[in-house]
Design an enzyme around this catalytic site. Structure first.
Site, PDB file in Angstrom:
ATOM      1  N   SER A 124       0.837  -1.193   0.000  1.00 48.13           N
ATOM      2  CA  SER A 124       0.000   0.000   0.000  1.00 48.13           C
ATOM      3  C   SER A 124       0.877   1.252   0.000  1.00 48.13           C
ATOM      4  O   SER A 124       1.807   1.364   0.803  1.00 48.13           O
ATOM      5  CB  SER A 124      -0.882  -0.037   1.241  1.00 48.13           C
ATOM      6  OG  SER A 124      -1.707   1.079   1.223  1.00 48.13           O
ATOM      7  N   GLY A 125       0.610   2.168  -0.897  1.00 48.11           N
ATOM      8  CA  GLY A 125       1.369   3.418  -0.955  1.00 48.11           C
ATOM      9  C   GLY A 125       2.604   3.343  -1.829  1.00 48.11           C
ATOM     10  O   GLY A 125       3.361   4.310  -1.917  1.00 48.11           O
ATOM     11  N   THR A 129      -1.623   2.560  -7.898  1.00 39.56           N
ATOM     12  CA  THR A 129      -2.742   3.262  -8.538  1.00 39.56           C
ATOM     13  C   THR A 129      -2.229   4.376  -9.443  1.00 39.56           C
ATOM     14  O   THR A 129      -2.721   4.560 -10.556  1.00 39.56           O
ATOM     15  CB  THR A 129      -3.684   3.814  -7.457  1.00 39.56           C
ATOM     16  OG1 THR A 129      -4.021   2.729  -6.596  1.00 39.56           O
ATOM     17  CG2 THR A 129      -4.926   4.395  -8.060  1.00 39.56           C
ATOM     18  N   ASN A 174      -0.941   5.411   3.323  1.00 41.77           N
ATOM     19  CA  ASN A 174      -1.166   6.085   2.046  1.00 41.77           C
ATOM     20  C   ASN A 174      -2.380   6.996   2.189  1.00 41.77           C
ATOM     21  O   ASN A 174      -3.426   6.563   2.637  1.00 41.77           O
ATOM     22  CB  ASN A 174      -1.405   5.004   0.974  1.00 41.77           C
ATOM     23  CG  ASN A 174      -1.604   5.596  -0.412  1.00 41.77           C
ATOM     24  OD1 ASN A 174      -1.708   6.809  -0.572  1.00 41.77           O
ATOM     25  ND2 ASN A 174      -1.673   4.728  -1.411  1.00 41.77           N
ATOM     26  N   SER A 177      -5.283   5.569  -0.312  1.00 45.33           N
ATOM     27  CA  SER A 177      -5.123   4.124  -0.442  1.00 45.33           C
ATOM     28  C   SER A 177      -6.369   3.504  -1.069  1.00 45.33           C
ATOM     29  O   SER A 177      -7.490   3.804  -0.665  1.00 45.33           O
ATOM     30  CB  SER A 177      -4.879   3.539   0.939  1.00 45.33           C
ATOM     31  OG  SER A 177      -4.755   2.156   0.835  1.00 45.33           O
ATOM     32  N   SER A 178      -6.134   2.655  -2.064  1.00 44.41           N
ATOM     33  CA  SER A 178      -7.291   1.979  -2.677  1.00 44.41           C
ATOM     34  C   SER A 178      -7.767   0.904  -1.706  1.00 44.41           C
ATOM     35  O   SER A 178      -6.979   0.045  -1.323  1.00 44.41           O
ATOM     36  CB  SER A 178      -6.878   1.323  -3.982  1.00 44.41           C
ATOM     37  OG  SER A 178      -6.036   2.171  -4.699  1.00 44.41           O
ATOM     38  N   GLY A 406      -1.608  -4.340  -2.298  1.00 40.63           N
ATOM     39  CA  GLY A 406      -0.356  -5.063  -2.087  1.00 40.63           C
ATOM     40  C   GLY A 406      -0.358  -5.761  -0.744  1.00 40.63           C
ATOM     41  O   GLY A 406      -1.278  -5.601   0.060  1.00 40.63           O
ATOM     42  N   GLU A 408      -0.012  -6.608   2.860  1.00 42.60           N
ATOM     43  CA  GLU A 408      -0.258  -5.650   3.926  1.00 42.60           C
ATOM     44  C   GLU A 408       0.048  -6.276   5.278  1.00 42.60           C
ATOM     45  O   GLU A 408      -0.456  -7.345   5.599  1.00 42.60           O
ATOM     46  CB  GLU A 408      -1.717  -5.196   3.859  1.00 42.60           C
ATOM     47  CG  GLU A 408      -1.906  -3.749   4.226  1.00 42.60           C
ATOM     48  CD  GLU A 408      -3.300  -3.234   3.865  1.00 42.60           C
ATOM     49  OE1 GLU A 408      -3.383  -2.257   3.120  1.00 42.60           O
ATOM     50  OE2 GLU A 408      -4.287  -3.815   4.319  1.00 42.60           O
TER      51      GLU A 408
HETATM   52  N1  LIG Z   1       4.963   8.170 -10.101  1.00 38.76           N
HETATM   53  C1  LIG Z   1       4.654   8.948  -9.050  1.00 38.76           C
HETATM   54  N2  LIG Z   1       4.970  10.246  -9.093  1.00 38.76           N
HETATM   55  C2  LIG Z   1       4.667  11.055  -8.069  1.00 38.76           C
HETATM   56  N3  LIG Z   1       4.035  10.649  -6.957  1.00 38.76           N
HETATM   57  C3  LIG Z   1       3.679   9.352  -6.867  1.00 38.76           C
HETATM   58  C4  LIG Z   1       3.962   8.444  -7.909  1.00 38.76           C
HETATM   59  N4  LIG Z   1       3.492   7.240  -7.560  1.00 38.76           N
HETATM   60  C5  LIG Z   1       2.944   7.405  -6.329  1.00 38.76           C
HETATM   61  N5  LIG Z   1       3.045   8.670  -5.910  1.00 38.76           N
HETATM   62  C6  LIG Z   1       2.575   9.242  -4.627  1.00 38.76           C
HETATM   63  O1  LIG Z   1       2.342   8.158  -3.754  1.00 38.76           O
HETATM   64  C7  LIG Z   1       1.019   8.155  -3.319  1.00 38.76           C
HETATM   65  C8  LIG Z   1       0.524   6.733  -3.217  1.00 38.76           C
HETATM   66  O2  LIG Z   1       0.433   6.143  -4.448  1.00 38.76           O
HETATM   67  P1  LIG Z   1      -0.712   5.103  -4.837  1.00 38.76           P
HETATM   68  O3  LIG Z   1      -0.592   4.840  -6.240  1.00 38.76           O
HETATM   69  O4  LIG Z   1      -2.019   5.554  -4.329  1.00 38.76           O
HETATM   70  O5  LIG Z   1      -0.257   3.862  -4.016  1.00 38.76           O
HETATM   71  P2  LIG Z   1      -0.919   2.420  -3.983  1.00 38.76           P
HETATM   72  O6  LIG Z   1      -2.009   2.416  -5.008  1.00 38.76           O
HETATM   73  O7  LIG Z   1       0.190   1.521  -4.343  1.00 38.76           O
HETATM   74  O8  LIG Z   1      -1.401   2.238  -2.647  1.00 38.76           O
HETATM   75  C9  LIG Z   1       0.229   8.927  -4.312  1.00 38.76           C
HETATM   76  O9  LIG Z   1      -0.873   9.548  -3.743  1.00 38.76           O
HETATM   77  C10 LIG Z   1       1.262   9.953  -4.774  1.00 38.76           C
HETATM   78  O10 LIG Z   1       1.283  11.031  -3.890  1.00 38.76           O
HETATM   79 MG   LIG Z   2      -3.878   2.179  -4.787  1.00 38.23          MG
END
Ligand SMILES: Nc1ncnc2c1ncn2[C@@H]1O[C@H](COP(=O)(O)OP(=O)(O)O)[C@@H](O)[C@H]1O
Ligand SMILES: [Mg+2]
Length: 1045
Positions: A124-125, A129, A174, A177-178, A406, A408
């Site tokens: 997560s984070g 996404t 996060n 977080s999804s 992911g 957790e």
């Molecule tokens: N490629 C990226 N560029 C800039 N910030 C990112 C990037 N990927 C993730 N982040 C930052 O990390 C945070 C968490 O990413 P997210 O995709 O929601 O994580 P996950 O889906 O894996 O839980 C996002 O809200 C963003 O602020």
């Molecule tokens: Mg996500």
């Protein structure tokens, strides 16, 4: 710096670490872990990640797998220009990027016509996404559009904010977080334009609706509504702006987020809803449900004296029933009572306080969870592939995007974490299977002996969880269904009984002393492939049951909110069969997902979170090492490197390194494999260093490749020069060719024109000649079309010729011969011309000349053909006078008085008798003539009295003036001689008007000497002029012969 990304090796040589010529900035560490010298070292792996992360190079490959480290800051690498850079290039030409992976996947789909999927995993984070959004954006921007579905790309993109509002929440790890798993299919038509989309959602974390851990929040939508909704909207929904007023929002004690603005996101979500195609009414109904969940949370219960439960917030319930569109009293009853069917009879029993609270919470979860499912369905309708495209027969290809929670590990892990981690185990299985399989397949297709790889197969853990009858899920289901007293603890005991001794399963009771100390009695531990996780069994049964009281279901079926009546089907309320348990449902949906993924060609993105603080630039090695481990990246690398570090298709390898061998540079014309082996032989590769497959070269050690790369780098200036020269040559040649072509075009145009003109002229000439010949043949015929032109031409040429050859003077008698048809006209013209010349001549003649002419005409009348000297005399000018004024004596002039002397000449007078010559002047006036002897007028001869004038026919100058006989005063005729006899006679005869009285005697002239007496002058021809007395008293004049010829 140029030396960045290079290392100084043992021999002190500067060596490139990168395989491709990229900008210096990109040459940090290795772009592909496969090229790590020490591929077994986790430390080297992490060091490479760290170095690249330090330069904001967040992407690195392991073969075709993309490893991405969350930068936690906006990087300038996602622009449209960047997308263009990555279009159509292969992985190794350019620095690693999510766009490269997206593009390669897209191209593989198009060229191989095989469905693809991109699996994004990570905790997560870690950025899953975000990554999936970047991929979608790439497709939306770079793919062509389909005329039937022009706005599809936009709708695909807009589905994200909606799903995130309803399915994402701030968690400890996060801020966004999804809280559900998502698999999205994007369908492309045969031209590669996106034409449809479909989303599968997995296991929404519904428990979040009613409870949040400290520092966490409920789903974003609640806060967005309260912060962003207009006052009117909140009033109709009966809501207050303050989130702290709602029991379901206060648990985590974290109403606001610094990183996101709920207000702005509210606007984004509302706009996205309308783009996707939600009607205003649907949005209203949706918000009613969201509000009703908040109201439901604020519904409080009281306990009566007899233990009965009642609702203490009766006033609030009216709002709630209105929003849910259900009957108020029925809802109140259903929240506090339970309906049971025993022996075919329905019984209603009151609920205890705790039961009522959990019934309420169950309702909230059910309402929210089912609404979320409805939302996904609705989005799917909007993205659905349109019938006409589906049936167009050209078949669609699909790219699937899996963004799923992911692995957790929390402080307290419950049912949800269990499911999530189970899901990750399954994905790892898939990963192992597909990576190994594809590796093996590649070796097989390339005809290279397979070398087995040691790796951990997590199938044993999957079995532990999902095996029928013996797996944890089966045991959980069984415990839920078992009649009698069941509770979470009895479930734990059952697990211990069945699974005790399994290498991956531990409980407090089964554990050794050391482990026992860190485990509570209510926990069981699973040794996942990624690490150990302790799960607390509390709530497992309830969550698995996921039960909603039947009477609550019945009330909800009656709702006049269409969304709710869609979510709560009447059949469900009547149906007595137990629905599937949550874990089993999840297991089944995962099985289906695995089938979907297995049918596609996978690509992997492995997301890594660099630190727990969501901070940019911080690289927590311990945290990263943990993730590298459980993502199996080292194993992944080991599999990739099992045999060969590097492999490339022959053409790609040859293309890149051909400058290094004279035989292959600049072009290799034989078979590719021969080219490659020529090249590597030239480079001195040893047999153990490489193998040639059917279409690829496999290089065992990165060092071999690096050396080759170094050689290429050293060779580059030469190549550049060659390229430059040939490019310049090419350019100049092209320019020359262009000019030459243009010249030829102009030339041929000009020549063509000239030839056409010439041909035309020839044609006309031939035609003319033909007409002339024909006309010539018919020239004697009547005027007819055949000879018309001929005649015209003849006449025309005659006239043209005539114009040039007209006689220039009256005396010129020449005249071109006219053609027969113009004889008459020619005559006319001739006359006209002559007249014209004459007129002109006359106009030109001066009065003196006229006089001269008149005299000459008269002379001609008189003498022509009569007197020998005439031809000689006529040519000479007749002068006005033969004597100057001064030669005439003044006295004579005075004597003449008013009579002016018109003409004077010297003459010789011969006496009538004796013929004595006496010089005299003959003066002519207008009325008379006088003979003058120096000063004295000897004789006056009146013109009127003059009888005639005689001359001889010979060339002498003798002339006789015949005087009247009867005039006594006259002494007889006057015999004179003058050298200008023609002139004198002509003038005199004209002045005296005696032209007709000039007579020309051939042999002799008779003249009167005196009254009655005659004299004769005889004329003979002789050699020269001689006047002398002849026979019989005649005057004999010998006149010279004048040669008139
Ligand atoms: N490629 C990226 N560029 C800039 N910030 C990112 C990037 N990927 C993730 N982040 C930052 O990390 C945070 C968490 O990413 P997210 O995709 O929601 O994580 P996950 O889906 O894996 O839980 C996002 O809200 C963003 O602020
Ligand atoms: Mg996500």
């Amino acid at each position: 710096m140029r030396y960045q990304g290079r290392e100084v090796d043992i021999e002190g040589r500067v060596r490139l670490v990168m395989e491709s010529a990229l900008t210096a900035r990109d040459r940090v560490g290795v772009q592909d872990f496969v090229l790590l010298e020490n591929y077994n070292s986790e430390a080297a792996f992490i060091e490479n990640l760290r170095r690249r992360f330090g330069e904001n190079l967040i992407y690195t490959y392991i073969g075709s797998v993309l490893v991405s480290v969350n930068p936690y800051k906006e990087l300038e690498i996602y622009s449209k220009q960047q997308m263009e850079r990555y279009r159509g290039v292969s992985f190794y030409e350019i620095s690693p990027h999510i766009y490269a992976l997206s593009d390669n996947t897209y191209r593989a789909m198009r060229t191989e016509r095989k469905d693809q999927c991109i699996l994004i995993s990570g905790e997560s984070g870690a950025g899953k996404t975000e990554t999936s959004k970047k991929i979608l954006l790439y497709y939306a921007v770079t793919c062509p559009t389909n005329d039937h579905m022009p706005a599809l790309g936009e709708r695909l993109l807009q589905s994200n904010p909606v799903l995130e509002a309803f399915g994402n929440a701030k968690t400890f790890r996060n801020d966004n977080s999804s809280r559900f798993g998502k698999y999205m299919d994007v369908q492309f038509d045969f031209r590669g334009a996106p034409v449809g989309g479909h989303i599968l959602n997995y296991l929404l974390e519904k428990s979040r609706v009613i409870h949040q851990n400290h520092g966490e929040r409920n789903f974003h939508i609640f806060y967005q509504l309260l912060d962003g909704g207009e006052d009117d909207l909140l009033t109709t929904l009966g809501l207050e702006r303050n989130p702290q007023s709602y029991q379901y929002l206060v648990k985590g004690n974290c109403p606001r987020l610094s990183s996101v603005s709920d207000k702005n996101n509210w606007k984004v979500v509302m706009k996205a809803l309308s783009v996707i195609g939600f009607t205003e009414e649907e949005v209203q109904k949706l918000l009613n449900i969201i509000a009703s969940v908040l109201h439901l949370g604020n519904t409080q219960f009281g306990e009566g004296e007899e233990g009965e439960t009642y609702i203490t917030t009766e006033t609030k319930i009216t709002n709630l029933t209105k929003l849910l569109g259900v009957d108020g009293s029925a809802l109140g009853e259903a929240l506090t009572h339970k309906k049971l069917t025993a022996k075919g009879e329905e019984m209603i029993t009151p609920l205890s306080f705790e039961q009522a609270v959990s019934a309420r919470d169950a309702l909230a979860k059910a309402v929210y969870g089912r609404t979320f499912t409805w939302l996904v369905e609705k989005i799917n309708q909007s993205l659905a592939l349109k019938e006409e495209i589906y049936h167009s027969g050209k078949g669609c290809s699909v790219i699937g995007l899996l963004d799923i929670y992911g692995f957790e590990v929390l402080q307290h892990n419950s049912f949800e974490q269990f499911c999530i981690n189970y899901c990750n185990e399954k994905l790892q299985q898939l990963f192992i299977e597909l990576t190994l399989r594809s590796e093996q397949e590649e070796y097989e297709t390339e005809g290279i002996a397979w070398e087995t790889v040691q790796y951990f197969d997590n199938k044993i853990i999957c079995d532990l969880i999902e095996e029928k009858h013996k797996g944890i899920i089966s045991i959980l289901d069984e415990e839920c269904l078992r009649p009698g007293e069941t509770c979470d603890v009895s479930f734990l005991e059952k697990l211990e009984d069945t699974l005790g001794g399994h290498p991956h399963f531990v409980t407090h009771k089964l554990a050794n002393g050391k482990t026992r100390r860190v485990m509570s009695r209510e926990e069981f531990r699973l040794l996942h492939y990624a690490g150990e996780v302790n799960y607390n069994v509390n709530g497992f049964l309830d969550k698995n049951n996921d039960l909603l009281n039947r009477n609550l279901k019945e009330v909800m079926c009656q709702s006049d909110n269409q969304i709710l009546s869609h979510c709560f089907r009447k059949e469900e309320a009547i149906d007595q069969k137990r629905p599937e348990m949550a874990a089993t449902q999840f297991k089944n949906s995962l099985t289906k997902l695995m089938e979907i993924l297995m049918s596609k060609e996978p690509s992997y993105v492995r997301c890594i979170k660099p630190n727990d603080a969501k901070q940019p630039g911080r690289f927590d090695e311990v945290l990263v090492r943990h993730q590298v481990k459980y993502l199996g990246l080292m194993e992944n690398l080991r599999v990739r490197r099992a045999g060969f570090a590097y492999r490339r298709r022959f053409e790609a390898f040859l293309q890149r390194y051909k400058p290094l061998c004279p035989e292959t540079w600049p072009n290799w014309h034989g078979r590719l494999s021969d080219g490659v082996s020529t090249l590597v032989n030239h480079l001195g590769y040893k047999a153990e260093e490489y193998k040639l497959g059917r279409s690829k070269i496999f290089i065992r050690f990165p060092k071999t490749l690096f050396n080759t790369e170094d050689a290429l780098e050293a060779k580059k200036p030469d190549i550049a020069l060659t390229l430059q020269t040939s490019w310049r040559g090419y350019r100049e040649r092209a320019k020359y060719q262009r000019i030459r072509r243009a010249v030829i075009v102009i030339q041929s145009g000009w020549r063509g024109m000239k030839a056409r003109r010439r041909a035309k002229r020839r044609r006309q000439a031939a035609e003319l000649i033909r007409r002339l010949i024909k006309g010539f043949i018919y020239r004697h015929e009547e005027f007819c079309p055949e000879n018309e032109y001929f005649h015209d031409h003849v006449r025309y040429s005659f006239l043209k010729n005539l114009r040039k050859n007209l006689p220039k003077s009256v005396l010129d008698k020449s005249w071109p011969t006219p053609p027969p048809s113009l004889i008459e006209a020619s005559d006319h013209l001739r006359r006209l011309h002559m007249r014209n010349m004459v007129t002109k001549y006359c106009h030109r003649v001066q009065p003196e000349w006229k006089k001269q002419m008149m005299q000459k005409v008269v002379a001609s009348e008189i003498f022509k053909d009569e007197k020998d000297s005439y031809p000689q005399g006529v040519g000479r000018l007749f002068l006005d006078s033969r004597l100057e004024r001064e030669q005439i004596n003044l006295k004579v002039v005075q004597t003449l008085g008013s009579e002016k002397v018109q003409y004077a000449v010297t003459v010789v007078k011969y006496d009538r008798r004796g013929f004595k010559p006496r010089p005299r002047q003959l003066l002519l006036t207008n009325t008379f003539a006088v003979l003058v002897d120096r000063t004295k007028i000897k004789q006056r001869i009146d013109y009127a009295a003059l009888r005639g004038i005689s001359v001889s026919s010979l060339s002498d100058g003798m002339f006789v003036l015949h005087m009247p006989n009867e005039d006594n005063k006259q002494k007889g005729d006057v015999v004179l001689h003058c050298h200008h006899v023609i002139e004198v006679v002509t003038k005199l005869s004209m002045m005296a008007s005696k032209v007709n009285y000039v007579n020309i005697s051939p042999g002799s002239i008779r003249f009167v000497v005196s009254r009655g007496k005659e004299g004769f002058i005889d004329f003979v021809r002789g050699s020269e002029l001689k006047v002398a007395k002849g026979k019989r008293g005649h005057l004999l004049v010998t006149a010279p012969q004048i040669n008139t010829a």
